[in-house]
Design a protein around this motif. Structure first.
Motif, PDB file in Angstrom:
ATOM      1  N   GLY A   1     -50.519   7.592  48.733  1.00 42.68           N
ATOM      2  CA  GLY A   1     -49.104   7.235  48.639  1.00 42.68           C
ATOM      3  C   GLY A   1     -48.850   5.969  47.828  1.00 42.68           C
ATOM      4  O   GLY A   1     -47.904   5.907  47.033  1.00 42.68           O
TER       5      GLY A   1
ATOM      6  N   SER B   1     -50.871  12.512  47.851  1.00 42.64           N
ATOM      7  CA  SER B   1     -50.120  12.268  49.097  1.00 42.64           C
ATOM      8  C   SER B   1     -48.636  12.148  48.777  1.00 42.64           C
ATOM      9  O   SER B   1     -48.249  12.109  47.611  1.00 42.64           O
ATOM     10  CB  SER B   1     -50.523  10.929  49.716  1.00 42.64           C
TER      11      SER B   1
ATOM     12  N   GLU C   1     -52.594  10.153  57.362  1.00 41.30           N
ATOM     13  CA  GLU C   1     -53.584   9.720  56.359  1.00 41.30           C
ATOM     14  C   GLU C   1     -54.601  10.826  56.057  1.00 41.30           C
ATOM     15  O   GLU C   1     -55.707  10.560  55.594  1.00 41.30           O
ATOM     16  CB  GLU C   1     -54.319   8.448  56.808  1.00 41.30           C
TER      17      GLU C   1
END
Ligand code: ASP
Ligand code: MG
Length: 412
Positions: free
Chosen positions: A8, A37, A195
């Motif tokens: 991210g 992500s 995650e």
């Protein structure tokens, strides 16, 4: 084939997306699978949408904000007539109409259907951008490949089915796909745990027999401590799978704990590198590497210390332990550290789903409990015993465990 994972932080804005292309240029872009992500803090924002929905408040405002944020990023990357804008809007419209129609009271199920949108849009933006600048690639929907059970929010991979599907990908082509998501038998979307994109990348790498896997981070590699939390840390250039597994297990957030096993099984070299300095070596994780003896520090925050004793001061025996463990499993509470004495059991735990109060209620019939919330667990590996203990001398230590060069302390 090579597998690359961009988290991210590496794709938080238009500059980040452009930088992915810069990184890929340094690596060669033939025969690779890029796992991405959600952008920046999108997953947290989508979690708020789900919370708002279950609180029966107006979730649409929040969803609209997230959509606009992505459209604004896309404006910096594409000409106004590009088809990507409609794709982005469609993903959010899908989430919106799912919530409008939804009758399921199951939080985790609903969560997965909505929160997965983050990866869908980030991957569509990245794939289209790369295509625009001449990096030919196919966008693929990870849900068609990663098949799982229905354990929403922490789904377990059906390896046989997943391997069959992933091995149909062409090793000479380039793909852009999503981390973190898959689908169950009925094709409902699942997620693999927060995650979890590293884990997705490792699953693809395993099933593709990849020649290497690299995750691109905002740190130079695996360090002897998180540079945001510890001073004087240095880079670990080579570590073994076992060491990396151990570090992830103790909470080194640089690697997701489930990531290493699939790579280790097939001996796939694994690199952790900086997306800001892509030509630097970073950390290599592999087999037959010389054991590293550098002292390293790992901090696991948001833990709770649970002290359990029997009501009649009897010993905590096998039947008690099996009951306690089954209740922990029931509430999906994970043990980070445990220590027992004759009449008490101390557990440092992580409450992923906010269920600890339910656990306490279940325990009170048989046990006396004390809960100290929001403590931190420090782990020092390869500890130089004398020096290391200095590190927490002035802190309020609630629990200490020393074994074989590993010191663990719970501090509040
Ligand atoms: N977007 C997901 C998360 O923030 C998955 C990941 O980043 O690996 O947890
Ligand atoms: Mg992330």
């Amino acid at each position: 084939m090579k597998v690359f994972k961009f988290g991210g932080a590496s794709v938080k804005d238009a500059e980040g997306i452009k930088n992915v292309a810069v990184v890929l240029e340094t690596q060669g872009f033939d025969g690779c699978l890029v796992v991405v992500s959600a952008m920046g803090k999108t997953t947290n924002a989508l979690e708020k949408v789900v919370e708002t929905y279950f609180e029966k408040q107006d979730f649409q405002i929040k969803l609209e904000e997230i959509k606009q944020h992505h459209l604004n990023i896309a404006k910096e990357l594409f000409t106004p007539d590009h088809s990507v804008f409609k794709r982005i809007s469609d993903f959010f419209e899908e989430a919106n109409s799912f919530l409008q129609r939804n009758k399921s009271p199951h939080y985790n199920f609903v969560y997965d259907q909505v929160v997965s949108s983050g990866e869908m849009v980030s991957s569509i933006i990245l794939s289209n951008y790369l295509q625009e600048i001449g990096f030919n690639n196919s966008w693929c929907d990870a849900r068609e490949y990663l098949k799982t059970d229905t354990n929403y929010r922490e789904a377990n991979i059906n390896w046989e089915e997943t391997e069959k599907r992933i091995s149909s990908l062409n090793p000479n082509q380039c793909y852009v796909t999503q981390g973190f998501i898959g689908s169950d038998e009925n094709s409902f979307t699942v997620t693999l745990g927060r995650e979890g994109s590293d884990y997705s990348a490792a699953i693809f790498a395993y099933c593709l027999n990849a020649e290497a896997m690299t995750i691109w981070k905002d740190v130079p590699g695996v360090m002897t401590g998180d540079p945001r939390k510890f001073q004087n840390v240095s880079l670990l250039e080579n570590i073994s799978y076992e060491e990396a597994i151990e570090m992830a297990y103790y909470g080194a957030s640089v690697i997701h704990p489930k990531t290493l096993q699939p790579l280790k099984q097939k001996n796939i070299p694994f690199f952790v590198k900086s997306f800001l300095e892509p030509t630097k070596k970073g950390t290599k994780v592999g087999s037959n590497l010389e054991k590293n003896h550098q002292e390293s520090f790992i901090l696991k925050e948001n833990q709770h210390l649970l002290r359990i004793a029997t009501r009649d001061f009897s010993f905590i025996a096998e039947e008690h332990l099996s009951l306690i463990f089954s209740l922990l499993a029931k509430h999906k509470i994970k043990i980070s550290l445990m220590q027992n004495s004759a009449i008490s059991l101390d557990l440092c735990v992580e409450d992923m789903y906010g269920l600890i109060d339910h656990l306490l209620t279940d325990l009170t019939t048989g046990f006396k409990t004390e809960l100290i919330r929001n403590v931190s667990l420090y782990t020092i590996r390869n500890a130089k015993l004398e020096e290391s203990t200095k590190f927490y001398q002035n802190k309020n230590v609630l629990l200490e465990q020393v074994s074989q060069k590993i010191i663990q302390v719970v501090i509040n």
